[in-house]
Design a protein around this motif. Structure first.
Motif, PDB file in Angstrom:
ATOM      1  N   ALA A 120       0.552  -1.274   0.140  1.00  0.00           N
ATOM      2  CA  ALA A 120       0.007   0.063  -0.110  1.00  0.00           C
ATOM      3  C   ALA A 120       0.881   1.342   0.152  1.00  0.00           C
ATOM      4  N   PRO A 121       1.993   1.298   0.719  1.00  0.00           N
ATOM      5  CA  PRO A 121       2.642   2.482   0.755  1.00  0.00           C
ATOM      6  C   PRO A 121       3.259   2.974  -0.659  1.00  0.00           C
ATOM      7  N   ALA A 122       3.749   1.896  -1.418  1.00  0.00           N
ATOM      8  CA  ALA A 122       4.197   2.076  -2.686  1.00  0.00           C
ATOM      9  C   ALA A 122       3.069   2.813  -3.668  1.00  0.00           C
ATOM     10  N   GLU A 123       1.863   2.097  -3.608  1.00  0.00           N
ATOM     11  CA  GLU A 123       0.728   2.315  -4.167  1.00  0.00           C
ATOM     12  C   GLU A 123       0.134   3.799  -4.120  1.00  0.00           C
ATOM     13  N   VAL A 124       0.186   4.337  -2.826  1.00  0.00           N
ATOM     14  CA  VAL A 124      -0.198   5.398  -2.357  1.00  0.00           C
ATOM     15  C   VAL A 124       0.745   6.663  -2.817  1.00  0.00           C
ATOM     16  N   ALA A 125       2.375   6.365  -2.714  1.00  0.00           N
ATOM     17  CA  ALA A 125       3.113   7.160  -3.017  1.00  0.00           C
ATOM     18  C   ALA A 125       3.249   7.228  -4.923  1.00  0.00           C
ATOM     19  N   GLY A 126       3.136   6.078  -5.302  1.00  0.00           N
ATOM     20  CA  GLY A 126       2.987   6.191  -6.752  1.00  0.00           C
ATOM     21  C   GLY A 126       1.664   7.220  -7.359  1.00  0.00           C
ATOM     22  N   PHE A 127       0.527   6.985  -6.921  1.00  0.00           N
ATOM     23  CA  PHE A 127      -0.591   7.778  -7.370  1.00  0.00           C
ATOM     24  C   PHE A 127      -0.215   9.167  -6.954  1.00  0.00           C
ATOM     25  N   ALA A 128       0.231   9.411  -5.719  1.00  0.00           N
ATOM     26  CA  ALA A 128       0.725  10.747  -5.321  1.00  0.00           C
ATOM     27  C   ALA A 128       1.552  11.392  -6.295  1.00  0.00           C
ATOM     28  N   LEU A 129       2.571  10.768  -6.684  1.00  0.00           N
ATOM     29  CA  LEU A 129       3.671  11.396  -7.635  1.00  0.00           C
ATOM     30  C   LEU A 129       3.106  11.540  -9.049  1.00  0.00           C
ATOM     31  N   LEU A 130       1.985  10.575  -9.432  1.00  0.00           N
ATOM     32  CA  LEU A 130       1.261  10.908 -10.804  1.00  0.00           C
ATOM     33  C   LEU A 130       0.377  11.998 -10.719  1.00  0.00           C
ATOM     34  N   LEU A 131      -0.188  12.405  -9.543  1.00  0.00           N
ATOM     35  CA  LEU A 131      -0.826  13.652  -9.352  1.00  0.00           C
ATOM     36  C   LEU A 131       0.013  14.958  -9.550  1.00  0.00           C
ATOM     37  N   THR A 132       1.202  14.789  -8.796  1.00  0.00           N
ATOM     38  CA  THR A 132       2.247  15.839  -8.742  1.00  0.00           C
ATOM     39  C   THR A 132       2.651  16.033 -10.392  1.00  0.00           C
ATOM     40  N   ALA A 133       2.804  14.850 -11.137  1.00  0.00           N
ATOM     41  CA  ALA A 133       3.244  15.527 -12.332  1.00  0.00           C
ATOM     42  C   ALA A 133       2.182  15.838 -12.979  1.00  0.00           C
ATOM     43  N   ALA A 134       1.034  15.256 -13.149  1.00  0.00           N
ATOM     44  CA  ALA A 134      -0.029  16.089 -13.726  1.00  0.00           C
ATOM     45  C   ALA A 134      -0.318  17.644 -13.477  1.00  0.00           C
ATOM     46  N   ALA A 135      -0.072  18.050 -12.225  1.00  0.00           N
ATOM     47  CA  ALA A 135      -0.223  19.384 -11.683  1.00  0.00           C
ATOM     48  C   ALA A 135       1.287  20.017 -12.371  1.00  0.00           C
ATOM     49  N   GLY A 136       2.152  19.472 -12.593  1.00  0.00           N
ATOM     50  CA  GLY A 136       3.294  19.953 -13.294  1.00  0.00           C
ATOM     51  C   GLY A 136       2.958  20.249 -14.696  1.00  0.00           C
ATOM     52  N   VAL A 137       2.563  19.472 -15.284  1.00  0.00           N
ATOM     53  CA  VAL A 137       2.119  19.552 -16.670  1.00  0.00           C
ATOM     54  C   VAL A 137       1.102  20.707 -16.968  1.00  0.00           C
ATOM     55  N   VAL A 138       0.249  20.663 -16.115  1.00  0.00           N
ATOM     56  CA  VAL A 138      -0.776  21.997 -16.208  1.00  0.00           C
ATOM     57  C   VAL A 138      -0.070  23.428 -16.014  1.00  0.00           C
ATOM     58  N   TRP A 139       0.891  23.407 -14.763  1.00  0.00           N
ATOM     59  CA  TRP A 139       1.702  24.520 -14.601  1.00  0.00           C
ATOM     60  C   TRP A 139       2.519  25.031 -15.598  1.00  0.00           C
ATOM     61  N   VAL A 140       3.025  24.136 -16.304  1.00  0.00           N
ATOM     62  CA  VAL A 140       4.007  24.354 -17.414  1.00  0.00           C
ATOM     63  C   VAL A 140       3.258  24.782 -18.666  1.00  0.00           C
ATOM     64  N   ALA A 141       1.788  24.289 -18.751  1.00  0.00           N
ATOM     65  CA  ALA A 141       1.150  24.861 -19.994  1.00  0.00           C
ATOM     66  C   ALA A 141       0.504  26.279 -19.902  1.00  0.00           C
ATOM     67  N   VAL A 142       0.499  26.875 -18.683  1.00  0.00           N
ATOM     68  CA  VAL A 142      -0.026  27.970 -18.273  1.00  0.00           C
ATOM     69  C   VAL A 142       1.055  28.928 -17.867  1.00  0.00           C
ATOM     70  N   SER A 143       2.493  28.700 -17.621  1.00  0.00           N
ATOM     71  CA  SER A 143       3.269  29.582 -17.239  1.00  0.00           C
ATOM     72  C   SER A 143       4.683  29.401 -18.076  1.00  0.00           C
ATOM     73  N   ASP A 144       5.308  30.129 -18.563  1.00  0.00           N
ATOM     74  CA  ASP A 144       6.497  30.134 -19.168  1.00  0.00           C
ATOM     75  C   ASP A 144       7.603  29.665 -18.141  1.00  0.00           C
ATOM     76  N   ALA A 145       7.458  30.605 -17.022  1.00  0.00           N
ATOM     77  CA  ALA A 145       8.502  30.395 -16.021  1.00  0.00           C
ATOM     78  C   ALA A 145       8.600  29.111 -15.316  1.00  0.00           C
ATOM     79  N   ALA A 146       7.517  28.236 -15.588  1.00  0.00           N
ATOM     80  CA  ALA A 146       7.776  26.632 -15.103  1.00  0.00           C
ATOM     81  C   ALA A 146       8.423  25.615 -15.725  1.00  0.00           C
ATOM     82  N   VAL A 147       8.761  26.177 -16.923  1.00  0.00           N
ATOM     83  CA  VAL A 147       9.567  25.499 -18.078  1.00  0.00           C
ATOM     84  C   VAL A 147      10.563  24.442 -17.254  1.00  0.00           C
ATOM     85  N   PRO A 148      11.592  25.107 -16.709  1.00  0.00           N
ATOM     86  CA  PRO A 148      12.442  24.301 -15.724  1.00  0.00           C
ATOM     87  C   PRO A 148      12.020  23.133 -14.892  1.00  0.00           C
TER      88      PRO A 148
END
Length: 476
Positions: A120-148
């Motif tokens: 379960a810890p690996a499963e929870v951490a995996g889903f949390a990282l996928l949500l973080t990655a999705a949020a990062g994609v959205v942030w990059v899409a709306v702000s050029d400063a987030a490209v790095p």
């Protein structure tokens, strides 16, 4: 520090080499878009992180990264570096191939009342990282400063997929344990709260394999104070990382985690327990391992062990230069000013050389019949020999020495070059045991030898300055 020697670490090491070559020698990506270099960096970081939770996921990530870098490459060297990185990840993933079936009877374990949900810890951490990655994609899409942050986003996505793959593999392995015939072993076991301790005696009865794994039952069967083993049946392969079930009488222990570290210990057939190691045959001296100088040495003659200087200096330089190059290249990639770049290179090289000094150059051990004196990574110990002193080595380049109130881990890597005068692990163990046995027969004994903490040599500071200068020339 033993985790540093895991074979998985070869993947991050290969990724570091690929990063230094691509961005420091071959010019980075051909695409001038700002996002290209951060995407390229992310696909280099991803396999280095995901190899620890799931080797197969790291191999797939490294191959996809190589495919991405092939059209981005400015030179054939970039293509070769990325595909060599992928090859290392693939070779490491091949270590997960199923082993040959053991030549023992096979049968299906009894059906459990229920299959627990594991990892379960690996499963929870995996889903949390996928949500973080999705949020990062959205942030990059709306702000050029987030490209790095694209590099972090891609690395988080890769690591999240690896953690989810680890959770799926663990659940599948547990189900397969009860659905297919498994190797059957007669063992001795101790039922404890939340896990079981298992001893698998060898055929000759002199040694046993000892390991443990977590089980679903939260409470032990009995509350007796004395720890004893009971006859039990083990289903599964007794190796690190495999899944096993244990049947003790009419009780079936269902695992919630794989088998931990498996070690071989002396075994007492009568008691059904590991045999205590004190003055038994495990502590006798192997005469073939004694050097002539150790065999003929006077009991009160101080002798010393150190890592061979050539090996120690080579390792220290590699650590300092590698740390400086990696962090300076990352600072240059981030577009930091030259003054900050110099500071980063200086601090990274200093930290690398300090680590090399403490782990390679400074450690030493001195002993005679009066006791031992040792200088390690952090401090200094000076202890007399005692009747319960013990010396063993772990086959991984470390001698474990118990003397007085101290338990010391003495680094003993293979001598390099071959002509060096450094003792091997077997030779050091034999020399220490011989001195201990002679000390127990002598009275009175002198105090342990004196060993002063050495100062950092001037050469270390010269190498630090040269490394900083070389790093700035290479990065620029």
């Amino acid at each position: 520090m033993r985790w540093l020697m895991r074979v998985d670490t070869s993947v991050p090491a290969a990724g570091l080499v690929a990063f230094l070559l691509i961005f420091g020698v071959f010019g980075g990506p051909s695409d001038p878009a700002p996002a290209a270099r951060w995407v390229g960096l992310g696909v280099l970081i991803g396999p280095a992180l995901s190899v620890y939770p799931h080797r197969g996921a790291a191999a797939w990530a490294a191959v996809l990264g190589a495919v991405l870098w092939t059209p981005l490459a400015l030179s054939p060297g970039t293509v070769i570096a990325t595909w060599c990185y992928a090859a290392v990840a693939i070779l490491v993933s091949r270590l997960d191939r199923p082993t040959a079936p053991l030549p023992v009877p096979h049968r299906k374990p009894p059906s459990p009342y229920a299959i627990p949900h594991v990892a379960a810890p690996a499963e929870v951490a995996g889903f949390a990282l996928l949500l973080t990655a999705a949020a990062g994609v959205v942030w990059v899409a709306v702000s050029d400063a987030a490209v790095p942050w694209l590099a972090v986003t891609i690395a988080a996505f890769t690591l999240g997929c690896a953690l989810l793959a680890r959770a799926v593999r663990a659940q599948a392995a547990l189900r397969r344990l009860f659905l297919t015939p498994q190797p059957v072993h007669a063992v001795r076991a101790v039922e404890q709260e939340g896990y079981v301790h298992v001893l698998l005696p060898a055929e000759h009865g002199e040694t046993a394999y000892e390991f443990a794994f977590d089980v679903a039952e939260p409470e032990p069967r009995h509350d007796e104070d004395d720890v004893h083993t009971e006859a039990a049946v083990l289903y599964g392969e007794p190796r690190t990382g495999s899944w096993c079930a244990l049947e003790v009488g009419d009780r079936l222990h269902v695992p919630v985690g794989p088998v931990g570290e498996v070690i071989e210990v002396p075994y007492d057939v009568v008691e059904g327990l590991p045999r205590e190691i004190e003055d038994d045959e495990e502590q006798l001296v192997d005469p073939d391992s004694l050097r002539p100088a150790d065999r003929d040495a006077d009991a009160f003659q101080p002798r010393e062990h150190r890592i061979s200087p050539q090996r120690a200096w080579a390792a220290t330089i590699a650590i300092g230069l590698g740390a400086a190059l990696a962090l300076a290249e990352a600072a240059q990639l981030a577009g930091l000013p030259r003054g900050v770049l110099i500071a980063v290179a200086a601090v990274a090289a200093g930290a690398g050389y300090e680590f090399g000094w403490r782990s390679q150059l400074r450690p030493r051990l001195r002993w005679h019949a009066g006791g031992i004196a040792a200088i390690g990574f952090r401090g200094r110990n000076r202890e007399p020999w005692a009747t319960d002193s013990a010396i063993v080595h772990d086959d991984e380049g470390t001698v474990v020495l118990t003397a007085g109130e101290a338990v010391l881990n003495v680094p003993v890597p293979a001598p390099w070059p071959a002509r060096s005068h450094q003792r091997t692990a077997d030779q050091l163990v034999a020399a220490l045991r011989d001195t201990r046995i002679r000390a127990l027969a002598i009275s009175p004994l002198p105090p342990p030898p004196v060993l002063e903490v050495p100062r950092r040599p001037v050469l270390l500071f010269v190498l630090w300055a040269a490394t900083v200068a070389a790093t700035l020339l290479i990065v620029n």
